[in-house]
Scaffold this motif. Structure first.
Motif, PDB file in Angstrom:
ATOM      1  N   GLU A 181      25.828  12.586  -0.338  1.00  0.00           N
ATOM      2  CA  GLU A 181      26.893  11.794   0.284  1.00  0.00           C
ATOM      3  C   GLU A 181      26.397  11.213   1.594  1.00  0.00           C
ATOM      4  O   GLU A 181      25.434  11.684   2.177  1.00  0.00           O
ATOM      5  CB  GLU A 181      28.136  12.656   0.531  1.00  0.00           C
ATOM      6  CG  GLU A 181      28.849  13.066  -0.746  1.00  0.00           C
ATOM      7  CD  GLU A 181      30.195  13.703  -0.476  1.00  0.00           C
ATOM      8  OE1 GLU A 181      30.664  13.679   0.672  1.00  0.00           O
ATOM      9  OE2 GLU A 181      30.771  14.225  -1.431  1.00  0.00           O
TER      10      GLU A 181
ATOM     11  N   TYR B 292      27.232  17.023   6.330  1.00  0.00           N
ATOM     12  CA  TYR B 292      27.705  16.331   5.128  1.00  0.00           C
ATOM     13  C   TYR B 292      26.993  16.911   3.917  1.00  0.00           C
ATOM     14  O   TYR B 292      25.937  17.529   4.028  1.00  0.00           O
ATOM     15  CB  TYR B 292      27.491  14.821   5.236  1.00  0.00           C
ATOM     16  CG  TYR B 292      26.061  14.393   5.402  1.00  0.00           C
ATOM     17  CD1 TYR B 292      25.299  14.004   4.306  1.00  0.00           C
ATOM     18  CD2 TYR B 292      25.464  14.385   6.656  1.00  0.00           C
ATOM     19  CE1 TYR B 292      23.984  13.617   4.449  1.00  0.00           C
ATOM     20  CE2 TYR B 292      24.143  13.994   6.818  1.00  0.00           C
ATOM     21  CZ  TYR B 292      23.405  13.612   5.708  1.00  0.00           C
ATOM     22  OH  TYR B 292      22.101  13.235   5.864  1.00  0.00           O
TER      23      TYR B 292
ATOM     24  N   GLY C 263      33.298  15.996  12.999  1.00  0.00           N
ATOM     25  CA  GLY C 263      33.576  15.578  11.628  1.00  0.00           C
ATOM     26  C   GLY C 263      32.377  14.994  10.911  1.00  0.00           C
ATOM     27  O   GLY C 263      32.329  14.982   9.672  1.00  0.00           O
ATOM     28  N   SER C 264      31.406  14.491  11.643  1.00  0.00           N
ATOM     29  CA  SER C 264      30.237  13.859  11.029  1.00  0.00           C
ATOM     30  C   SER C 264      28.958  14.679  11.179  1.00  0.00           C
ATOM     31  O   SER C 264      27.896  14.246  10.732  1.00  0.00           O
ATOM     32  CB  SER C 264      30.006  12.484  11.675  1.00  0.00           C
ATOM     33  OG  SER C 264      31.103  11.649  11.438  1.00  0.00           O
TER      34      SER C 264
ATOM     35  N   ARG D 245      35.115  13.228  16.369  1.00  0.00           N
ATOM     36  CA  ARG D 245      34.320  12.411  15.444  1.00  0.00           C
ATOM     37  C   ARG D 245      32.932  13.010  15.235  1.00  0.00           C
ATOM     38  O   ARG D 245      32.410  13.001  14.110  1.00  0.00           O
ATOM     39  CB  ARG D 245      34.229  10.981  15.959  1.00  0.00           C
ATOM     40  CG  ARG D 245      35.546  10.233  15.821  1.00  0.00           C
ATOM     41  CD  ARG D 245      35.548   8.893  16.512  1.00  0.00           C
ATOM     42  NE  ARG D 245      34.405   8.052  16.205  1.00  0.00           N
ATOM     43  CZ  ARG D 245      34.061   6.985  16.922  1.00  0.00           C
ATOM     44  NH1 ARG D 245      34.783   6.620  17.977  1.00  0.00           N
ATOM     45  NH2 ARG D 245      33.004   6.267  16.584  1.00  0.00           N
TER      46      ARG D 245
ATOM     47  N   PRO E 120      27.369  10.418   5.515  1.00  0.00           N
ATOM     48  CA  PRO E 120      28.367  10.817   6.527  1.00  0.00           C
ATOM     49  C   PRO E 120      29.218   9.609   6.938  1.00  0.00           C
ATOM     50  O   PRO E 120      28.771   8.464   6.871  1.00  0.00           O
ATOM     51  CB  PRO E 120      27.525  11.332   7.688  1.00  0.00           C
ATOM     52  CG  PRO E 120      26.163  10.789   7.471  1.00  0.00           C
ATOM     53  CD  PRO E 120      26.008  10.534   6.010  1.00  0.00           C
ATOM     54  N   ALA E 121      30.429   9.885   7.352  1.00  0.00           N
ATOM     55  CA  ALA E 121      31.357   8.825   7.761  1.00  0.00           C
ATOM     56  C   ALA E 121      30.793   8.023   8.926  1.00  0.00           C
ATOM     57  O   ALA E 121      30.981   6.809   9.000  1.00  0.00           O
ATOM     58  CB  ALA E 121      32.710   9.425   8.131  1.00  0.00           C
ATOM     59  N   GLU E 122      30.091   8.699   9.835  1.00  0.00           N
ATOM     60  CA  GLU E 122      29.512   8.038  11.010  1.00  0.00           C
ATOM     61  C   GLU E 122      28.188   8.682  11.335  1.00  0.00           C
ATOM     62  O   GLU E 122      27.912   9.813  10.927  1.00  0.00           O
ATOM     63  CB  GLU E 122      30.422   8.198  12.233  1.00  0.00           C
ATOM     64  CG  GLU E 122      31.761   7.526  12.135  1.00  0.00           C
ATOM     65  CD  GLU E 122      32.547   7.689  13.417  1.00  0.00           C
ATOM     66  OE1 GLU E 122      32.341   6.862  14.329  1.00  0.00           O
ATOM     67  OE2 GLU E 122      33.332   8.635  13.507  1.00  0.00           O
ATOM     68  N   ASN E 123      27.384   7.996  12.119  1.00  0.00           N
ATOM     69  CA  ASN E 123      26.142   8.548  12.609  1.00  0.00           C
ATOM     70  C   ASN E 123      26.494   9.466  13.783  1.00  0.00           C
ATOM     71  O   ASN E 123      26.832   8.998  14.876  1.00  0.00           O
ATOM     72  CB  ASN E 123      25.202   7.425  13.053  1.00  0.00           C
ATOM     73  CG  ASN E 123      23.868   7.950  13.526  1.00  0.00           C
ATOM     74  OD1 ASN E 123      23.769   9.027  14.107  1.00  0.00           O
ATOM     75  ND2 ASN E 123      22.830   7.178  13.275  1.00  0.00           N
TER      76      ASN E 123
END
Length: 157
Positions: free
Chosen positions: A34, A30, A26-27, A23, A36-39
């Motif tokens: 946009e 970005y 992945g974050s 995770r 990011p999906a998560e902090n």
């Protein structure tokens, strides 16, 4: 808590760290404009907390393993070392048997009578029999370890 429960918690913590790592990766970056999906910083901090808990758990497990005595076998740490070496020994013996039997040579069968014959330098049947004995020993040691894991209480910090 029994040692077996602590081992299950350790495995779960390792999985959680790996999930958190994925995770974070992945974050971590970005695109402009946009969100990011998560902090990533929060997820990274969460991973740090899980790793701190994991370290304490591993220390308790190791301490328990080194003090838990199994009649006639030494400590649980001794038995774990025995199992590791049995597995390694089994791996070497089976690899030797496979090589002597020609299993590691893909398509190496003689095509013409003029080609050189290959001979086994090791007794394949005896090696396979030795591997069977080692497999049995590994199973017996595994049962001993599992039984002990459910009988022994995890030591406190």
């Amino acid at each position: 808590m029994k040692l077996a429960e602590a081992l299950a918690q350790r495995a779960d913590a390792v999985r959680r760290v790996e999930q958190l790592r994925a995770r974070v990766v992945g974050s971590a970056r970005y695109q402009e404009g946009e969100v990011p999906a998560e902090n990533a910083a929060e997820v990274l901090a969460q991973a740090g907390e899980v790793m701190d808990e994991l370290e304490l758990l591993i220390r308790r497990i190791n301490r328990t393993n080194s003090t838990a005595v199994i009649d006639g076998h030494g400590t649980l740490t001794d038995v774990l070392a025995r199992r590791d070496v049995l597995r390694l020994r089994h791996s070497v013996v089976t690899a030797a048997a496979d090589a002597a039997a020609g299993r590691d040579q893909r398509g190496a069968a003689r095509q013409l009578r003029s080609e050189l014959k290959m001979f086994s330098a090791l007794p394949v049947a005896a090696l396979r029999a030795q591997a069977d004995v080692l497999s049995k020993e590994i199973r017996e040691v595994d049962v001993l370890i599992q039984r002990t894991n459910w009988e022994v209480d995890l030591l406190e910090e």
